[in-house]
Design a protein around this motif. Sequence first.
Motif, PDB file in Angstrom:
ATOM      1  N   ASN A 198      30.888   2.616  48.469  1.00 25.11           N
ATOM      2  CA  ASN A 198      31.330   3.625  47.516  1.00 25.11           C
ATOM      3  C   ASN A 198      31.666   4.912  48.263  1.00 25.11           C
ATOM      4  OD1 ASN A 198      31.183   2.009  45.234  1.00 25.11           O
ATOM      5  ND2 ASN A 198      29.034   2.483  44.895  1.00 25.11           N
ATOM      6  N   LEU A 199      31.920   5.966  47.531  1.00 23.95           N
ATOM      7  CA  LEU A 199      32.337   7.228  48.138  1.00 23.95           C
ATOM      8  C   LEU A 199      31.268   7.784  49.074  1.00 23.95           C
ATOM      9  CD1 LEU A 199      34.655   9.241  48.207  1.00 23.95           C
ATOM     10  CD2 LEU A 199      33.560  10.459  46.338  1.00 23.95           C
ATOM     11  N   GLN A 204      39.355  -4.000  46.207  1.00 27.23           N
ATOM     12  CA  GLN A 204      39.824  -2.694  46.647  1.00 27.23           C
ATOM     13  C   GLN A 204      40.649  -2.057  45.545  1.00 27.23           C
ATOM     14  OE1 GLN A 204      42.050  -3.880  50.153  1.00 27.23           O
ATOM     15  NE2 GLN A 204      40.401  -3.147  51.462  1.00 27.23           N
ATOM     16  N   PRO A 205      40.430  -0.775  45.277  1.00 27.19           N
ATOM     17  CA  PRO A 205      41.257  -0.104  44.266  1.00 27.19           C
ATOM     18  C   PRO A 205      42.655   0.160  44.815  1.00 27.19           C
ATOM     19  CG  PRO A 205      39.795   1.471  45.279  1.00 27.19           C
ATOM     20  CD  PRO A 205      39.435   0.122  45.843  1.00 27.19           C
ATOM     21  N   GLN A 231      37.409   7.877  50.282  1.00 25.72           N
ATOM     22  CA  GLN A 231      37.902   7.360  48.996  1.00 25.72           C
ATOM     23  C   GLN A 231      38.890   6.218  49.218  1.00 25.72           C
ATOM     24  OE1 GLN A 231      37.001   7.999  45.802  1.00 25.72           O
ATOM     25  NE2 GLN A 231      38.416   6.372  45.245  1.00 25.72           N
ATOM     26  N   ALA A 232      39.724   6.338  50.226  1.00 23.15           N
ATOM     27  CA  ALA A 232      40.714   5.296  50.499  1.00 23.15           C
ATOM     28  C   ALA A 232      40.066   4.014  51.007  1.00 23.15           C
ATOM     29  CB  ALA A 232      41.735   5.798  51.520  1.00 23.15           C
ATOM     30  N   THR A 233      38.855   4.096  51.546  1.00 21.96           N
ATOM     31  CA  THR A 233      38.199   2.915  52.110  1.00 21.96           C
ATOM     32  C   THR A 233      37.078   2.377  51.222  1.00 21.96           C
ATOM     33  OG1 THR A 233      36.710   4.298  53.453  1.00 21.96           O
ATOM     34  CG2 THR A 233      38.776   3.580  54.473  1.00 21.96           C
ATOM     35  N   VAL A 234      37.036   2.814  49.975  1.00 21.27           N
ATOM     36  CA  VAL A 234      36.082   2.256  49.008  1.00 21.27           C
ATOM     37  C   VAL A 234      36.426   0.782  48.820  1.00 21.27           C
ATOM     38  CG1 VAL A 234      35.573   2.250  46.522  1.00 21.27           C
ATOM     39  CG2 VAL A 234      35.538   4.393  47.786  1.00 21.27           C
ATOM     40  N   ARG A 235      35.404  -0.073  48.848  1.00 23.12           N
ATOM     41  CA  ARG A 235      35.642  -1.512  48.665  1.00 23.12           C
ATOM     42  C   ARG A 235      34.338  -2.229  48.393  1.00 23.12           C
ATOM     43  NH1 ARG A 235      38.372  -2.077  54.130  1.00 23.12           N
ATOM     44  NH2 ARG A 235      39.415  -0.774  52.824  1.00 23.12           N
ATOM     45  N   ALA A 236      34.453  -3.452  47.965  1.00 21.85           N
ATOM     46  CA  ALA A 236      33.311  -4.356  47.836  1.00 21.85           C
ATOM     47  C   ALA A 236      33.734  -5.660  48.501  1.00 21.85           C
ATOM     48  CB  ALA A 236      32.948  -4.584  46.377  1.00 21.85           C
ATOM     49  N   VAL A 237      32.948  -6.083  49.479  1.00 20.50           N
ATOM     50  CA  VAL A 237      33.310  -7.260  50.271  1.00 20.50           C
ATOM     51  C   VAL A 237      32.302  -8.375  49.999  1.00 20.50           C
ATOM     52  CG1 VAL A 237      33.766  -8.146  52.575  1.00 20.50           C
ATOM     53  CG2 VAL A 237      34.286  -5.753  52.038  1.00 20.50           C
TER      54      VAL A 237
END
Length: 151
Positions: free
Chosen positions: A84-85, A12-13, A68-74
């Motif tokens: 992604n966005l 997560q960024p 944008q706040a929920t961008v992640r790689a799980v």
Amino acid sequence: MSPTDAVLAPFQPRWARLVAAVLSIVVLVSLVALFVFVRPNAATRLAPDDYLLMIVFSCVLWGILWRQATVRAVPDADGLTVRNLLTTRRLEWAEVVSVRYSADRAWAQLDLAEGDEIAVMAIQKADGDRSIQEARRLAALVNRYGTAVDR
């Protein structure tokens, strides 16, 4: 937390989430200020549909900021879900050939066995040295779980 849990922790960024949160508050405060402080006069005659348009525009901005706040790689033992966005994609480890990330990239990128590439916006240049560590961790996961053969 076991070592495996730490390795499979979501990517997560940090800065993107913070900026999205701050901008969401700014949008809310601006909208409230507009409704409270802008009084109709000769220069500002706003009709009800003008107010409705501002609410709709604010909701669209909040939607973009939320995404944008929920961008992640799980990651998990079977593969990687990249959110992604605009898109969310589930990849099996066997589909991923390699991870590319360098100082000239805004975010990490996965090279896929089918010849395609996919951005991993969860690993962003804005996070500085942390992004380099996270890209290395993702590459280690690809090496550990992946079986793709480069074509």
